[in-house]
Design an enzyme around this catalytic site. Structure first.
Site, PDB file in Angstrom:
ATOM      1  N   GLU A  33       0.790  -1.650  -0.229  1.00 30.00           N
ATOM      2  CA  GLU A  33       0.023  -0.011   0.579  1.00 30.00           C
ATOM      3  C   GLU A  33       0.573   1.072   0.055  1.00 30.00           C
ATOM      4  O   GLU A  33       1.724   1.119   0.744  1.00 30.00           O
ATOM      5  CB  GLU A  33      -1.473   0.405   1.538  1.00 30.00           C
ATOM      6  CG  GLU A  33      -1.636   1.157   0.973  1.00 30.00           C
ATOM      7  CD  GLU A  33      -2.773   1.078   2.508  1.00 30.00           C
ATOM      8  OE1 GLU A  33      -2.114   0.712   3.549  1.00 30.00           O
ATOM      9  OE2 GLU A  33      -3.779   2.333   2.518  1.00 30.00           O
ATOM     10  N   ARG A 257       4.964 -13.147   9.760  1.00 37.69           N
ATOM     11  CA  ARG A 257       6.518 -11.649   9.028  1.00 37.69           C
ATOM     12  C   ARG A 257       7.579 -11.626   9.936  1.00 37.69           C
ATOM     13  O   ARG A 257       7.573 -12.442  11.443  1.00 37.69           O
ATOM     14  CB  ARG A 257       5.114 -10.213   9.630  1.00 37.69           C
ATOM     15  CG  ARG A 257       5.089 -10.182  11.326  1.00 37.69           C
ATOM     16  CD  ARG A 257       4.025  -9.311  11.203  1.00 37.69           C
ATOM     17  NE  ARG A 257       4.644  -7.868  10.660  1.00 37.69           N
ATOM     18  CZ  ARG A 257       3.360  -7.737  10.021  1.00 37.69           C
ATOM     19  NH1 ARG A 257       2.484  -7.677  10.762  1.00 37.69           N
ATOM     20  NH2 ARG A 257       3.521  -6.454   8.892  1.00 37.69           N
ATOM     21  N   LYS A 267       4.582   0.052   9.978  1.00 40.45           N
ATOM     22  CA  LYS A 267       4.503   1.310   9.389  1.00 40.45           C
ATOM     23  C   LYS A 267       4.012   2.710  10.687  1.00 40.45           C
ATOM     24  O   LYS A 267       4.599   3.030  10.333  1.00 40.45           O
ATOM     25  CB  LYS A 267       2.860   1.391   7.960  1.00 40.45           C
ATOM     26  CG  LYS A 267       4.523   0.767   6.999  1.00 40.45           C
ATOM     27  CD  LYS A 267       3.631   1.028   5.846  1.00 40.45           C
ATOM     28  CE  LYS A 267       2.929  -0.081   5.160  1.00 40.45           C
ATOM     29  NZ  LYS A 267       2.452   0.374   4.057  1.00 40.45           N
TER      30      LYS A 267
END
Length: 552
Positions: A33, A257, A267
């Site tokens: 994104e 992850r 983020k």
RNA sequence: UGACCUAUGGUGUAACUGGCAACACGUCUGAUUUUGGUUCAGAAGAGUCUAGGUUCGAGCCCUAGUAGGUCAACCA
């Protein structure tokens, strides 16, 4: 992926699918994104997605998941493309979820026509209440039974801008009592009168992740859609949309992850560090971002090697940042040019060396690489060595300079400490030594053997440079375990600036993207803030230091 | 009062799909070394979350627990 390890579970799945003839070749995608910079966790995903396609034959698309115009910006698109390229990967197609807005809109209409989607006028709060909780079933919205015609009409009106933000949403009609919360009539579209970085003002309704991602995968005929663990509950919905819409059967697979010690990897948190100025920006060399690591001096090879070594599995993990450091050291040891730089100077005077004489000595560029050549290093009567390389009262195993002791000056002569010059307060001003003329490097006939070898710089020719030393950003090994605000655990000493260090003249011509090993001090690279009269070096990572370890 | 995912040395990942647990990082020795770096040789460290079960044999299969994680954004 790795030749020493067995295949990871995704490689097994892919191999099986290919073998079974389920697909003729592989198509994967990396779907960022554009609302932030890529970090080392993304590098894991990039290496995985691109690596799978490379290994099994196929290709990878770069697809920006740009369905939320209020947080997404073109600046992020550019940084992401640069980072993927820098890591060494080439995507087949550069795509955007926003490329599919027309198709997605048509898909929505198809679901409405099938009686599988409806327009809901409930407020966000009401919808949240209808959802129920993980342990309690939800309840139907009062708008759930609108006719197909009415849904079609209102949805069209939503698109043409008749309603303000938040007035209505389009929802899939599934099951409000479903044990999987994501199947309880999830939102498909919401109204946002916002300017989109690519479609401009063409749309005022935007699809939600769940209604955009899977369909985009299907449109691109992605065979294996690889994402992280938190999307597991979305998979059922992913499959539902594809089934009801009768699209290409892309399949989603999830892996754990990357988490790393002494840093954060979300983020949201990284953005906070940037916005609140705890770091100088997304590319601050202390950041785990790709751009930060690049500025710090990490190489793409070392990051790829790291991603290879950490493996891929489904369990939560916390990787020791020491492994990343090992990977750069291993890479840089073979490639970095050697230079001598004194960070914390102590003046040494060679009392038996002629005043005014400057002798040029030769030093190899890189002892690991016989073809690397050599550079010239000036030597003279006055030199700098590191403060820590001299001790007036040395302990037993101290191999460095001390009164009466001898050491080798790298690429030069053996010297012997004869005298220590102090001021009235007893602070050491300089050390007086004598050198042994027949001990010159390469033509040593002195027969003297010394234990210690020091790096040094000739004072008269020394080049002043700024050096920035970095340490871990946080003091806590597992920052996710932090109580309260994670920023309370920021390491106050994560950046140490040495305004004036003394470098050998060869460093004058250093360029960006060149990596150096400052002998006995670590690996360094030129910082982008450097100017002609202010040369700045970042320390990528220090050398392993058994001596320092013993001292602890 | 739910569903789903996971569980192997300090860390991470393996174990030919049932055959006496391996590799890497880290740690500790020693050798070499004009970087206390590199390189080389070696060592310690888990008996695979627990309890049952199936089997000649289980880290791999079954059952029940336990622990950790995830799921209730008009974020992705």
């Amino acid at each position: 992926m790795s030749d020493t390890k067995g295949p990871n579970f995704l490689e097994e799945i892919v191999a099986k699918d290919l073998e079974a003839g389920k697909y003729k070749s592989l198509v994967t995608r990396f779907p960022p994104e554009p609302n932030g910079y890529l970090h080392i966790g993304h590098a894991k995903s990039i290496c995985l997605n691109f690596g799978l396609a490379q290994e099994f034959g196929g290709y990878t698309n770069l697809r920006f998941d740009d369905t939320n115009p209020v947080t997404e910006e073109t600046q992020y698109v550019e940084s992401i493309k640069q980072d993927v390229r820098w890591l060494g990967f080439q995507w087949e197609n550069e795509l955007y979820a926003s490329d599919y807005f027309d198709q997605l809109y048509a898909f929505a209409i198809k679901l409405i026509e099938k009686g599988l989607a409806y327009v809901d006028d409930s407020t966000a709060e009401e919808i949240a209440a209808q959802k129920g909780t993980p342990t309690r079933p939800g309840t139907n919205s009062p708008y759930r039974s609108r006719s197909v015609e009415e849904n079609l009409r209102i949805f069209e009106e939503m698109r043409t801008g008749k309603y303000p933000d938040g007035a209505k949403v389009l929802r899939a009609k599934i099951d409000m009592a479903h044990p999987n919360m994501h199947m309880r009539d999830p939102l498909m579209y919401r109204i946002k009168h916002a300017h989109h970085h690519r479609t401009g003002d063409a749309w005022c309704i935007y699809p939600m992740y769940d209604f955009a991602h899977g369909q985009s995968d299907a449109i691109e005929h992605i065979t294996h859609s690889v994402c992280t663990l938190e999307f597991i509950p979305h998979r059922e919905l992913y499959d539902w949309f594809i089934e009801k819409l009768e699209l290409f059967p892309s399949r989603q697979y999830e892996f754990a992850r990357l988490n790393m010690t002494y840093t954060v990897m979300s983020k949201r948190k990284l953005l906070q560090l940037v916005n609140e100025k705890h770091v100088s920006g997304w590319d601050d060399p202390r950041m785990p971002t790709i751009s930060g690591l690049r500025r710090r001096g990490y190489t793409p090879e070392s990051i790829r090697d790291f991603c290879d070594r950490i493996g891929v599995a489904k369990r939560e993990n916390l990787i020791d940042v020491g492994l990343l450091e090992f990977c750069v050291r291993e890479d840089l040891n073979k490639t970095a040019l050697r230079r001598m730089v004194v960070l914390d100077p102590l003046k040494v005077v060679i009392t038996n060396y002629p005043e005014g004489k400057v002798e040029m000595l030769t030093g190899e560029e890189n002892p690991e690489d016989p073809n690397s050549g050599s550079r010239e290093i000036p030597f003279s009567r006055e030199l700098y060595i590191e403060q820590e390389d001299f001790m007036e009262n040395a302990p037993k195993k101290y191999f460095r300079l001390a009164p009466g002791q001898m050491v080798r000056l790298k690429h030069a002569y053996i010297i012997k400490c004869e005298d220590v010059v102090k001021d009235a307060q007893g602070t050491i001003l300089e050390v007086h030594c004598t050198y042994i003329p027949e001990s010159k490097s390469g033509e040593d006939t002195s027969g003297i053997n010394v234990k210690g070898t020091l790096h040094w710089v000739s004072a008269g020719q020394a080049l002043p440079i700024e050096v920035r030393l970095y340490d871990r950003l946080f003091t806590l090994e597992d920052v996710s375990e932090a109580e309260g605000d994670f920023k309370e655990h920021l390491n106050p000493d994560s950046l140490q600036v040495i305004p004036t260090a003394w470098a050998e003249p060869a460093l004058k011509t250093a360029g960006l993207d060149e990596r150096y090993q400052f002998l006995r001090k670590g690996y360094f690279t030129l910082d982008k803030d450097s100017t002609a009269d202010k040369i700045i070096f970042n320390r990528t990572v220090g050398l392993r230091d058994m001596w320092a370890k013993k001292g602890q």
